[in-house]
Design a protein around this motif. Structure first.
Motif, PDB file in Angstrom:
ATOM      1  N   GLY A 522       0.824  -1.197   0.000  1.00 32.18           N
ATOM      2  CA  GLY A 522       0.000   0.000   0.000  1.00 32.18           C
ATOM      3  C   GLY A 522       0.862   1.251   0.000  1.00 32.18           C
ATOM      4  O   GLY A 522       2.044   1.217   0.365  1.00 32.18           O
ATOM      5  N   GLY A 523       0.275   2.352  -0.423  1.00 36.10           N
ATOM      6  CA  GLY A 523       0.993   3.621  -0.440  1.00 36.10           C
ATOM      7  C   GLY A 523       1.236   4.148   0.959  1.00 36.10           C
ATOM      8  O   GLY A 523       0.615   3.702   1.933  1.00 36.10           O
ATOM      9  N   ARG A 524       2.127   5.128   1.057  1.00 32.88           N
ATOM     10  CA  ARG A 524       2.503   5.662   2.362  1.00 32.88           C
ATOM     11  C   ARG A 524       2.530   7.188   2.337  1.00 32.88           C
ATOM     12  O   ARG A 524       2.780   7.802   1.307  1.00 32.88           O
ATOM     13  CB  ARG A 524       3.887   5.147   2.766  1.00 32.88           C
ATOM     14  CG  ARG A 524       3.965   3.652   2.850  1.00 32.88           C
ATOM     15  CD  ARG A 524       5.276   3.151   3.424  1.00 32.88           C
ATOM     16  NE  ARG A 524       6.435   3.429   2.605  1.00 32.88           N
ATOM     17  CZ  ARG A 524       7.519   2.648   2.558  1.00 32.88           C
ATOM     18  NH1 ARG A 524       7.569   1.542   3.296  1.00 32.88           N
ATOM     19  NH2 ARG A 524       8.547   2.965   1.815  1.00 32.88           N
ATOM     20  N   ILE A 525       2.284   7.772   3.502  1.00 32.59           N
ATOM     21  CA  ILE A 525       2.523   9.186   3.734  1.00 32.59           C
ATOM     22  C   ILE A 525       3.740   9.279   4.633  1.00 32.59           C
ATOM     23  O   ILE A 525       3.797   8.641   5.692  1.00 32.59           O
ATOM     24  CB  ILE A 525       1.313   9.864   4.410  1.00 32.59           C
ATOM     25  CG1 ILE A 525       0.104   9.832   3.484  1.00 32.59           C
ATOM     26  CG2 ILE A 525       1.658  11.313   4.776  1.00 32.59           C
ATOM     27  CD1 ILE A 525       0.251  10.643   2.221  1.00 32.59           C
ATOM     28  N   VAL A 526       4.723  10.074   4.218  1.00 35.57           N
ATOM     29  CA  VAL A 526       5.935  10.239   5.017  1.00 35.57           C
ATOM     30  C   VAL A 526       6.147  11.718   5.305  1.00 35.57           C
ATOM     31  O   VAL A 526       5.734  12.589   4.540  1.00 35.57           O
ATOM     32  CB  VAL A 526       7.182   9.654   4.315  1.00 35.57           C
ATOM     33  CG1 VAL A 526       7.030   8.164   4.116  1.00 35.57           C
ATOM     34  CG2 VAL A 526       7.441  10.354   2.987  1.00 35.57           C
ATOM     35  N   SER A 527       6.785  11.986   6.423  1.00 38.65           N
ATOM     36  CA  SER A 527       7.208  13.340   6.777  1.00 38.65           C
ATOM     37  C   SER A 527       8.723  13.384   6.672  1.00 38.65           C
ATOM     38  O   SER A 527       9.427  12.586   7.300  1.00 38.65           O
ATOM     39  CB  SER A 527       6.762  13.693   8.198  1.00 38.65           C
ATOM     40  OG  SER A 527       7.215  14.990   8.544  1.00 38.65           O
ATOM     41  N   ILE A 528       9.231  14.301   5.854  1.00 41.80           N
ATOM     42  CA  ILE A 528      10.664  14.444   5.639  1.00 41.80           C
ATOM     43  C   ILE A 528      11.144  15.634   6.450  1.00 41.80           C
ATOM     44  O   ILE A 528      10.705  16.768   6.227  1.00 41.80           O
ATOM     45  CB  ILE A 528      10.977  14.630   4.144  1.00 41.80           C
ATOM     46  CG1 ILE A 528      10.443  13.434   3.348  1.00 41.80           C
ATOM     47  CG2 ILE A 528      12.476  14.807   3.916  1.00 41.80           C
ATOM     48  CD1 ILE A 528      10.515  13.606   1.845  1.00 41.80           C
ATOM     49  N   ASP A 529      12.019  15.376   7.395  1.00 40.51           N
ATOM     50  CA  ASP A 529      12.519  16.424   8.287  1.00 40.51           C
ATOM     51  C   ASP A 529      13.236  17.501   7.475  1.00 40.51           C
ATOM     52  O   ASP A 529      14.091  17.203   6.637  1.00 40.51           O
ATOM     53  CB  ASP A 529      13.465  15.827   9.317  1.00 40.51           C
ATOM     54  CG  ASP A 529      13.887  16.832  10.369  1.00 40.51           C
ATOM     55  OD1 ASP A 529      14.846  17.588  10.125  1.00 40.51           O
ATOM     56  OD2 ASP A 529      13.246  16.864  11.430  1.00 40.51           O
ATOM     57  N   GLY A 530      12.873  18.751   7.715  1.00 38.94           N
ATOM     58  CA  GLY A 530      13.427  19.843   6.939  1.00 38.94           C
ATOM     59  C   GLY A 530      14.908  20.054   7.115  1.00 38.94           C
ATOM     60  O   GLY A 530      15.562  20.654   6.259  1.00 38.94           O
ATOM     61  N   SER A 531      15.476  19.563   8.211  1.00 36.84           N
ATOM     62  CA  SER A 531      16.911  19.730   8.463  1.00 36.84           C
ATOM     63  C   SER A 531      17.706  18.489   8.073  1.00 36.84           C
ATOM     64  O   SER A 531      18.625  18.556   7.256  1.00 36.84           O
ATOM     65  CB  SER A 531      17.146  20.050   9.945  1.00 36.84           C
ATOM     66  OG  SER A 531      16.523  21.264  10.306  1.00 36.84           O
ATOM     67  N   SER A 532      17.346  17.350   8.630  1.00 35.07           N
ATOM     68  CA  SER A 532      18.110  16.123   8.384  1.00 35.07           C
ATOM     69  C   SER A 532      17.722  15.436   7.082  1.00 35.07           C
ATOM     70  O   SER A 532      18.473  14.623   6.554  1.00 35.07           O
ATOM     71  CB  SER A 532      17.903  15.152   9.536  1.00 35.07           C
ATOM     72  OG  SER A 532      16.555  14.685   9.560  1.00 35.07           O
ATOM     73  N   PHE A 533      16.516  15.749   6.576  1.00 37.86           N
ATOM     74  CA  PHE A 533      15.965  15.115   5.369  1.00 37.86           C
ATOM     75  C   PHE A 533      15.764  13.618   5.566  1.00 37.86           C
ATOM     76  O   PHE A 533      15.808  12.845   4.619  1.00 37.86           O
ATOM     77  CB  PHE A 533      16.833  15.400   4.145  1.00 37.86           C
ATOM     78  CG  PHE A 533      16.050  16.058   3.028  1.00 37.86           C
ATOM     79  CD1 PHE A 533      15.310  17.205   3.269  1.00 37.86           C
ATOM     80  CD2 PHE A 533      16.045  15.527   1.748  1.00 37.86           C
ATOM     81  CE1 PHE A 533      14.580  17.814   2.263  1.00 37.86           C
ATOM     82  CE2 PHE A 533      15.304  16.116   0.732  1.00 37.86           C
ATOM     83  CZ  PHE A 533      14.585  17.266   0.992  1.00 37.86           C
TER      84      PHE A 533
END
Length: 594
Positions: A522-533
């Motif tokens: 299934g698809g995913r929603i991810v949060s990418i940290d603005g500093s560490s990426f």
């Protein structure tokens, strides 16, 4: 309901618009199939944007020179408001490479494009030959270093499976379950379930259903001639707002108190087009007001609408108009005989107009930051000749996408991004986005605020790379650019094997993205940290075949994708005649338990 009528005879023909999509891109497939063409939605026309035929390329133009600040002007759309802002011809391009504002000399180039190395005009012999060798070596190194991210699958690193650790909360204190700089919480378990599904309406003709919002405690979605407000947790219909005709365009923006705007077609559509602009209260499910503006005896038809602060602004081929979102009072409207017309607006934190001046076939575009109440032009940037359409990616920071000289050649509407100082109108950087390197889509032909898969926030532009296929499966990545210089920041992330990343929106200082899945997940929603990426999974959809089949029918470059509060909503932008192949959906909703 039939498709919206063609423009009046005196109106030049529009491209794009409300038609069925033309060529669907391939979806994910099992790895044993080669090449992976992917499962297609039951009906090819569903959910895919029309791809305009490629235009002959006109080469890569020189970057435009930085523009001086515009002098304050009187109220927008009234006599004396718009003096000719481009009477002074621009400075000729330099023969020695990009002009000021196009990054900085010596900055790293975009992968796949050699750096500009000016050569001296005199001399020759051994010195000249040595210089040529040095230039060739520099080009080779640039291509290897710049292109390496496409062929090396860099580590995601730091992916947290619902760690829920103690991090900074949105109010600046220490909370539990959030990510640094963002409001979205990390669940204890990212595994999601299907919350509800809404079947696709059955219509005789292809009908637009664009428009979806998470606001006022509901998930609201347009239907054929209505807007429905659903309980976001279970799908129960809380309210229905019936409209006389189909919704032609809907604002992507919504105010803090749950108000937005739509353009719809009246019931007596003959000759009227998409002429009705309405304010909508999403918390109550009510129409606040409806307005029509006229030029002479004819109602003005609009192809796009947005909201900024408490102003609704609609634009189109015949010009733009703005309304007070609370009362519907007309703030400005097209002026008869005006050689310049607002093709559309970008909203949100600020209001930005894309203003077309001159002939239809050879216009000059002006990107104007406007006071949302008075209509006064705050700043203006004039784009170079050869740009017929432009899209607003973001109004704050101000980023515009355009297909310069029809050089993209794929109907995406993007060959370059332009980072502009919204206060002065000065060009900060121009970022080339060749289609063999980057993806993303903007429909600037008739919808100025309709970019997908590209996000701007803070001082960064986040662009997905083109999908690749190799020994380690299908995938892509996301790269960050500095909006002040146009250079890559060095922040980059690759999708996991078999997935493709599509940026959705900013969450504070973090980037939210959707990962389209491989054939068995299934698809995913991810949060990418603005500093560490580094990416943290917030939600993962079920892998059951029936659920995957429905999900893969909603492509990120066409469907509307919204995520908030642990819930993910996917919705179609067109309805059509029922398919005999399989079931199709207007809305798919997923959510986690906590």
């Amino acid at each position: 309901m039939t498709q919206p009528p063609p423009p009046p005879p005196q109106q030049p023909p529009q491209q794009g618009g409300f038609g069925p999509p033309q060529q669907p891109p391939a979806g994910p497939q099992p790895p044993q199939q080669q090449p992976p063409a992917g499962p297609q939605p039951p009906q090819p026309g569903y959910g895919y944007p029309g791809a305009p035929a490629p235009h002959p390329g006109q080469g890569f133009p020189q970057a435009p020179a930085a523009q001086p600040p515009a002098a304050p002007q009187p109220g927008y759309g009234y006599p004396g408001a718009q003096q000719n802002p481009y009477a002074q011809p621009p400075a000729p391009p330099s023969p020695y490479g990009p002009q000021p504002g196009y990054g900085h000399p010596g900055g790293p180039g975009v992968p796949g494009q050699p750096p500009t190395v000016p050569l001296g005009t005199g001399g020759g012999g051994k010195n000249h030959a040595a210089l040529v060798i040095i230039v060739a070596a520099a080009v080779a190194i640039a291509l290897i270093v710049g292109g390496g991210i496409w062929y090396s699958h860099s580590s995601r690193g730091g992916r947290a499976q619902g760690s829920g650790g103690s991090t900074n909360s949105p109010d600046g204190g220490t909370g539990s379950g959030g990510l640094s700089g963002g409001k979205e919480k990390v669940p204890s378990d990212p595994a999601a379930k299907v919350l509800f599904q809404v079947p696709l309406p059955d219509t005789k003709d292809v009908t637009p259903t664009s428009g979806s919002w998470l606001a006022g405690g509901v998930y609201a979605k347009t239907g054929v001639d209505r807007i429905d407000g659903y309980d976001p947790a279970g799908g129960a219909v809380r309210w229905t707002l019936k409209l006389p005709g189909p919704v032609c365009a809907a604002s992507r923006q919504v105010t803090g108190d749950g108000r937005t705007a739509v353009v719809y077609q009246p019931s007596d559509a003959a000759g009227a087009g998409c002429s009705q602009v309405a304010g909508v209260d999403l918390a109550k499910g009510t129409r606040l007001w409806t307005r029509t503006v006229r030029t002479g005896d004819s109602p003005v038809s609009f192809s796009n609408v947005t909201v900024s602060q408490h102003t609704a602004a609609a634009g189109g081929l015949y010009g733009g108009a703005a309304f007070d979102l609370g009362s519907g009072k007309v703030l400005w409207q097209p002026k008869p005989g005006d050689d310049c017309k607002d093709a559309g607006y970008g909203g949100g934190a600020k209001l930005v107009a894309v203003r077309r001046c001159g002939s239809y076939d050879d216009p000059v575009l002006h990107i104007q930051t406007i006071d949302a109440v008075s209509g006064r032009v705050v700043s203006e940037y004039r784009m170079d000749q050869g740009v017929q359409y432009a899209s607003v990616v973001s109004t704050d920071p101000l980023v515009v996408a355009a297909d310069v000289g029809h050089s993209a050649g794929d109907g995406s509407g993007i060959s370059d991004y332009f980072s502009i100082d919204g206060r002065t109108g000065r060009l900060l950087a121009r970022i080339p986005a060749p289609r063999d390197t980057y993806s993303g889509r903007c429909d600037g032909i008739d919808r100025v605020e309709a970019c997908k898969q590209v996000v701007a926030g803070g001082s960064r532009l986040y662009v997905p790379t083109a999908e690749r296929s190799g020994a380690d499966g299908r995938g892509n990545g996301v790269i960050a650019f500095d909006l002040a210089t146009g250079r890559q920041t060095g922040q980059r992330i690759s999708s996991d094997e078999g997935y493709t990343l599509s940026p959705l929106r900013m969450d504070g200082g973090n980037l939210l993205a959707y990962e389209r899945p491989p054939y068995d997940k299934g698809g995913r929603i991810v949060s990418i940290d603005g500093s560490s990426f580094k990416a943290t999974t917030l939600l993962e959809n079920p892998a059951a075949q029936s659920v995957r089949q429905a999900e893969t029918g909603m492509l990120p470059d066409s469907a509307e994708l919204l995520y908030g509060g642990g819930r993910f909503f996917m919705s179609a932008v067109y309805a059509h005649k029922a398919s005999t192949v399989g079931k199709e959906y207007l809305v798919l909703a997923y959510g986690t338990d906590g």
